[in-house]
Scaffold this motif. Structure first.
Motif, PDB file in Angstrom:
ATOM      1  N   MET A 150       0.842  -1.189   0.000  1.00  0.00           N
ATOM      2  CA  MET A 150       0.000   0.000   0.000  1.00  0.00           C
ATOM      3  C   MET A 150       0.879   1.242   0.000  1.00  0.00           C
ATOM      4  SD  MET A 150      -2.745   1.324   2.830  1.00  0.00           S
ATOM      5  CE  MET A 150      -3.904   0.047   2.550  1.00  0.00           C
ATOM      6  N   ALA A 151       0.507   2.210  -0.787  1.00  0.00           N
ATOM      7  CA  ALA A 151       1.255   3.459  -0.827  1.00  0.00           C
ATOM      8  C   ALA A 151       1.041   4.238   0.464  1.00  0.00           C
ATOM      9  CB  ALA A 151       0.791   4.285  -2.011  1.00  0.00           C
ATOM     10  N   LYS A 152       2.037   4.987   0.847  1.00  0.00           N
ATOM     11  CA  LYS A 152       1.936   5.768   2.070  1.00  0.00           C
ATOM     12  C   LYS A 152       1.578   7.203   1.739  1.00  0.00           C
ATOM     13  CE  LYS A 152       4.959   2.820   4.629  1.00  0.00           C
ATOM     14  NZ  LYS A 152       6.172   2.597   5.294  1.00  0.00           N
ATOM     15  N   SER A 153       0.907   7.865   2.666  1.00  0.00           N
ATOM     16  CA  SER A 153       0.465   9.222   2.403  1.00  0.00           C
ATOM     17  C   SER A 153       1.606  10.224   2.446  1.00  0.00           C
ATOM     18  CB  SER A 153      -0.617   9.629   3.381  1.00  0.00           C
ATOM     19  OG  SER A 153      -0.092   9.603   4.682  1.00  0.00           O
ATOM     20  N   LYS A 154       2.656   9.888   3.168  1.00  0.00           N
ATOM     21  CA  LYS A 154       3.775  10.817   3.249  1.00  0.00           C
ATOM     22  C   LYS A 154       5.071  10.044   3.129  1.00  0.00           C
ATOM     23  CE  LYS A 154       1.633  14.438   5.936  1.00  0.00           C
ATOM     24  NZ  LYS A 154       1.725  15.322   7.078  1.00  0.00           N
ATOM     25  N   LYS A 155       6.063  10.662   2.518  1.00  0.00           N
ATOM     26  CA  LYS A 155       7.379  10.069   2.485  1.00  0.00           C
ATOM     27  C   LYS A 155       8.391  11.177   2.704  1.00  0.00           C
ATOM     28  CE  LYS A 155       8.069  10.340  -2.480  1.00  0.00           C
ATOM     29  NZ  LYS A 155       8.307   9.592  -3.684  1.00  0.00           N
ATOM     30  N   ILE A 156       9.577  10.781   3.082  1.00  0.00           N
ATOM     31  CA  ILE A 156      10.606  11.763   3.368  1.00  0.00           C
ATOM     32  C   ILE A 156      11.470  11.963   2.127  1.00  0.00           C
ATOM     33  CG2 ILE A 156      12.585  12.305   4.822  1.00  0.00           C
ATOM     34  CD1 ILE A 156       9.923  12.253   6.333  1.00  0.00           C
ATOM     35  N   LYS A 157      11.622  13.209   1.700  1.00  0.00           N
ATOM     36  CA  LYS A 157      12.493  13.534   0.565  1.00  0.00           C
ATOM     37  C   LYS A 157      13.306  14.751   0.955  1.00  0.00           C
ATOM     38  CE  LYS A 157      12.348  14.347  -4.375  1.00  0.00           C
ATOM     39  NZ  LYS A 157      11.508  14.552  -5.542  1.00  0.00           N
ATOM     40  N   ASN A 158      14.596  14.606   0.964  1.00  0.00           N
ATOM     41  CA  ASN A 158      15.505  15.689   1.372  1.00  0.00           C
ATOM     42  C   ASN A 158      15.156  16.212   2.766  1.00  0.00           C
ATOM     43  OD1 ASN A 158      16.711  15.457  -1.106  1.00  0.00           O
ATOM     44  ND2 ASN A 158      15.463  17.059  -2.033  1.00  0.00           N
ATOM     45  N   GLY A 159      14.779  15.306   3.652  1.00  0.00           N
ATOM     46  CA  GLY A 159      14.474  15.701   5.013  1.00  0.00           C
ATOM     47  C   GLY A 159      13.100  16.307   5.203  1.00  0.00           C
ATOM     48  N   LYS A 160      12.318  16.428   4.142  1.00  0.00           N
ATOM     49  CA  LYS A 160      10.982  17.020   4.242  1.00  0.00           C
ATOM     50  C   LYS A 160       9.931  15.946   3.995  1.00  0.00           C
ATOM     51  CE  LYS A 160      12.458  21.474   2.439  1.00  0.00           C
ATOM     52  NZ  LYS A 160      12.370  22.402   1.316  1.00  0.00           N
ATOM     53  N   SER A 161       8.809  16.060   4.680  1.00  0.00           N
ATOM     54  CA  SER A 161       7.741  15.108   4.411  1.00  0.00           C
ATOM     55  C   SER A 161       6.904  15.637   3.249  1.00  0.00           C
ATOM     56  CB  SER A 161       6.878  14.884   5.636  1.00  0.00           C
ATOM     57  OG  SER A 161       5.977  15.911   5.808  1.00  0.00           O
ATOM     58  N   ILE A 162       6.532  14.737   2.396  1.00  0.00           N
ATOM     59  CA  ILE A 162       5.801  15.109   1.188  1.00  0.00           C
ATOM     60  C   ILE A 162       4.488  14.348   1.142  1.00  0.00           C
ATOM     61  CG2 ILE A 162       5.842  14.965  -1.321  1.00  0.00           C
ATOM     62  CD1 ILE A 162       8.838  15.369  -1.168  1.00  0.00           C
ATOM     63  N   LYS A 163       3.407  15.045   0.869  1.00  0.00           N
ATOM     64  CA  LYS A 163       2.108  14.397   0.753  1.00  0.00           C
ATOM     65  C   LYS A 163       1.936  13.851  -0.658  1.00  0.00           C
ATOM     66  CE  LYS A 163      -2.834  15.342   1.447  1.00  0.00           C
ATOM     67  NZ  LYS A 163      -3.207  14.055   1.094  1.00  0.00           N
ATOM     68  N   GLU A 164       1.280  12.723  -0.752  1.00  0.00           N
ATOM     69  CA  GLU A 164       0.997  12.142  -2.064  1.00  0.00           C
ATOM     70  C   GLU A 164      -0.504  12.041  -2.245  1.00  0.00           C
ATOM     71  OE1 GLU A 164       3.078   8.401  -1.732  1.00  0.00           O
ATOM     72  OE2 GLU A 164       4.631   9.159  -3.054  1.00  0.00           O
ATOM     73  N   VAL A 165      -0.951  12.189  -3.471  1.00  0.00           N
ATOM     74  CA  VAL A 165      -2.358  11.976  -3.792  1.00  0.00           C
ATOM     75  C   VAL A 165      -2.458  11.009  -4.963  1.00  0.00           C
ATOM     76  CG1 VAL A 165      -3.193  14.205  -2.964  1.00  0.00           C
ATOM     77  CG2 VAL A 165      -2.454  13.965  -5.328  1.00  0.00           C
ATOM     78  N   ALA A 166      -3.621  10.384  -5.098  1.00  0.00           N
ATOM     79  CA  ALA A 166      -3.840   9.431  -6.180  1.00  0.00           C
ATOM     80  C   ALA A 166      -4.000  10.172  -7.499  1.00  0.00           C
ATOM     81  CB  ALA A 166      -5.086   8.609  -5.884  1.00  0.00           C
ATOM     82  N   LYS A 167      -3.439   9.593  -8.569  1.00  0.00           N
ATOM     83  CA  LYS A 167      -3.576  10.149  -9.919  1.00  0.00           C
ATOM     84  C   LYS A 167      -3.952   9.022 -10.866  1.00  0.00           C
ATOM     85  CE  LYS A 167      -2.055  13.788 -11.302  1.00  0.00           C
ATOM     86  NZ  LYS A 167      -2.689  15.069 -11.630  1.00  0.00           N
ATOM     87  N   LEU A 168      -4.665   9.371 -11.913  1.00  0.00           N
ATOM     88  CA  LEU A 168      -5.083   8.394 -12.915  1.00  0.00           C
ATOM     89  C   LEU A 168      -4.121   8.420 -14.095  1.00  0.00           C
ATOM     90  CD1 LEU A 168      -7.553   6.516 -13.242  1.00  0.00           C
ATOM     91  CD2 LEU A 168      -8.596   8.316 -14.600  1.00  0.00           C
TER      92      LEU A 168
END
Ligand code: SF4
Length: 99
Positions: free
Chosen positions: A1-19
């Protein structure tokens, strides 16, 4: 399952679903029986026109304002037509272009 946030360059990034619309494989077939529309508990995925005649049906739309990035729809799509995309949290409708 994909996670809603991941760490990139020390920052948390929100992800949303795309088609996925541009690829020939793993592309949405606009099915009127689409399971991902029913599976989203936040009603973030809608399909305006449904029908068995693919020509007159609309692609499902994912509202990035409602999506919390749980990733359930990614796993539920039988065609693999949904993926998670990082977004700029300052402007929720603007996606990162290089991802
Ligand atoms: S990631 Fe979760 S909240 Fe977002 S559209 Fe998919 S099922 Fe709905």
């Amino acid at each position: 399952m994909a996670k809603s946030k991941k760490i990139k360059n020390g920052k948390s990034i929100k992800e949303v679903a795309k088609l996925k619309l541009k690829l020939k494989r793993n592309r949405c077939d606009k099915s009127p029986l689409c399971p991902v529309i029913k599976i989203c508990t936040l009603d973030a995925i809608t399909q305006k026109r449904r029908g068995f005649l693919n020509l007159f049906a609309d692609y499902p739309e994912i509202d990035p304002g409602k999506c919390m990035g749980c990733g359930v729809c990614v796993d539920a799509c039988p065609r693999g037509a949904i993926y998670m995309k990082p977004i700029d949290t300052k402007n929720k409708n603007k996606s990162y272009k290089n991802n």
